[in-house]
Every structure is written in C-alpha cells, then in structure tokens.
Design an enzyme around this catalytic site. Structure first.
Site, PDB file in Angstrom:
ATOM      1  N   SER A   1       0.818  -1.204   0.000  1.00 34.28           N
ATOM      2  CA  SER A   1       0.000   0.000   0.000  1.00 34.28           C
ATOM      3  C   SER A   1       0.861   1.267   0.000  1.00 34.28           C
ATOM      4  O   SER A   1       1.674   1.464  -0.896  1.00 34.28           O
ATOM      5  CB  SER A   1      -0.945  -0.040   1.200  1.00 34.28           C
TER       6      SER A   1
ATOM      7  N   HIS B   1      -2.794  -1.208  -4.661  1.00 37.57           N
ATOM      8  CA  HIS B   1      -4.253  -1.115  -4.768  1.00 37.57           C
ATOM      9  C   HIS B   1      -4.656   0.348  -4.644  1.00 37.57           C
ATOM     10  O   HIS B   1      -3.870   1.186  -4.170  1.00 37.57           O
ATOM     11  CB  HIS B   1      -4.932  -1.963  -3.686  1.00 37.57           C
TER      12      HIS B   1
END
Length: 257
Positions: free
Chosen positions: A137, A160
């Site tokens: 992330s 993501h």
C-alpha cells in the site's frame, strides 16, 4: 494416624520478623538498578548487543504507518512523528554518510506515508531501501523514495487504490478528493521508480487477484520485473550498495530525478 499436614520432625524455624514500631512508616528498600546485561535479556532476549559506530544509519518502517489518529494498542505501528525527527537529525549529523530504510509494513495512513516518502527523497545523503516481508500500500512510495531499492526474494508488495474507512459523506467532492489523493500517490511512484503511469494504473485496478479488493500482489522478482523495485537482494547487498554510493560521493535521491 498422624496428620499428613504436620511435619513430624520440624527443623529449625526462621525467627519471626520483628514488629514494626507503632507510629513509624514502613521502610521501603529501593532495588538497585538492573545491569545492562539484565536489561538486554529483558528487552531483546540476548546478553550481548552489538555496538558498532557506523557511518550508515538504519530506520525501520514496520507494522502499520500511524497517521493523525492513534491506532489501538495491540497494533504494531510506525508513528510518523517519530520517523520525521530522526530523518531531520540524520540529515544534519555529519557522522552519518548514508541511510538504510528497512520496510516490513502493511501500509497505513496515506498522508503520513507520503510525508515520510517526501522526507526521504529530499535528503542530501544517499538512501537505500530494503523491503523485507512486505512493503504494501502506502509503503510502496516509501520503498521507491531511495537512490536504489532492494526487495527480498520472498517479500511482497500490494498495489491497490486508496480506500476510506468509517463514515463517508456521499457527495461528488468526496470522490474528487479521493481522485486527487490517488493522483498524488501515482505521480510520486512514477517519478521515483522505473514504471509507467499506464502500467501502474493497470496493476492498481486489476481485478481477479485479491479476494476482497482490486489490485495486484507482486512477489520479489515480479516487483523488479515491472520496474517498481530496482533489484532483488537482502541485507548484505543493500549495505554493500549503500557503501558504494557513499564512497562515490553520490547525492541524495532527490538529486537524481
């Protein structure tokens, strides 16, 4: 039959403690401070801790990156208000010639992660990053904010889109804010890694790989193959490369872009 709870041959019994004189406070005997060896056993589980004065400073980004909200006490966190003063001190310390950033993080607060990444990329001293375990992330921008980045063969990185948790006001401004924040992260990664914006967005919004989300998981050499990380390697390779940069008098990562 004798009572089993009674010792038939009692030995010498200790004298009862002398009664404390009435009206006097009970005396408390202070314990001497524990020795460094005892503290090392309690804190680190070992008797000897290596003490070596090096020109390389190491900073760890572990657990969840904590931002403006305090996370529950059972969470292992990296607080940005702890990391940023360390980076300021490293930048000013003439004895420190280079910085090694070790990551094993699940991500966390976007603004806190970007703040750490921006601090790293603006340093005048060479920086090498090493992803161990995971650099997921918002850990991705921190990993690429270095002169050179390494990833362990079994380490993973999850790419993501930005997500919000909790109460969200369902108005167009909320989605526009998310888009702007997403663009900030994408722009930073593209500027400091060898990956195109088109490829990064493809990995970020890919479906069918994550069970409860969209995105991509990159393992070791896959992160190198797409251009996100520079090289597969471990601790010795990262330290050796950083020493090489120091010997060459290489500038900080911000001077390279």
């Amino acid at each position: 039959m004798p009572n089993p709870d009674v010792n038939p041959n009692p030995g010498p019994q200790p004298a009862p403690p002398s009664p404390q004189p009435s009206g006097e406070p009970e005396r408390v005997v202070a314990r001497p401070p524990a020795s460094p060896q005892v503290e090392s056993i309690k804190e680190l589980g070992q008797t000897n801790v290596a003490e070596y004065k090096s020109e390389i400073q190491c900073v760890q980004i572990v657990g969840q990156i904590e931002g403006h909200l305090v996370l529950p006490p059972q969470n292992k966190t990296t607080k940005y208000e702890h990391i940023i003063p360390q980076l300021v001190a490293i930048e000013q310390d003439p004895a420190v010639k280079g910085l090694l950033v070790v990551l094993n993080t699940v991500g966390g607060d976007v603004e806190a992660g970007l703040a750490i990444a921006e601090m790293l990329v603006s340093m005048s001293k060479p920086v090498v990053s090493l992803v161990l375990g995971g650099g997921h992330s918002i850990g991705v921008p921190i990993a690429v904010a270095a002169n050179h980045s390494f990833i362990a063969e079994t380490a993973t990185m999850t790419i993501h889109p930005i997500r919000l948790t909790g109460l969200v006001i369902g108005v167009p401004q909320t989605y526009e804010y998310l888009d702007k924040m997403q663009d900030r992260v994408i722009r930073f990664i593209v500027e400091h890694a060898n990956i195109s914006e088109q490829e990064l967005r493809r990995l970020m919004f890919q479906t069918g790989e994550l069970a409860r989300d969209i995105g991509t998981i990159l393992v070791g050499k896959d992160a190198v193959k797409v251009g996100l990380i520079d090289e597969v390697g471990g601790l010795s390779q990262a330290v050796r490369y950083l020493k090489k940069l120091i010997a060459e008098g290489a500038p900080g990562p911000g001077k390279l872009h």
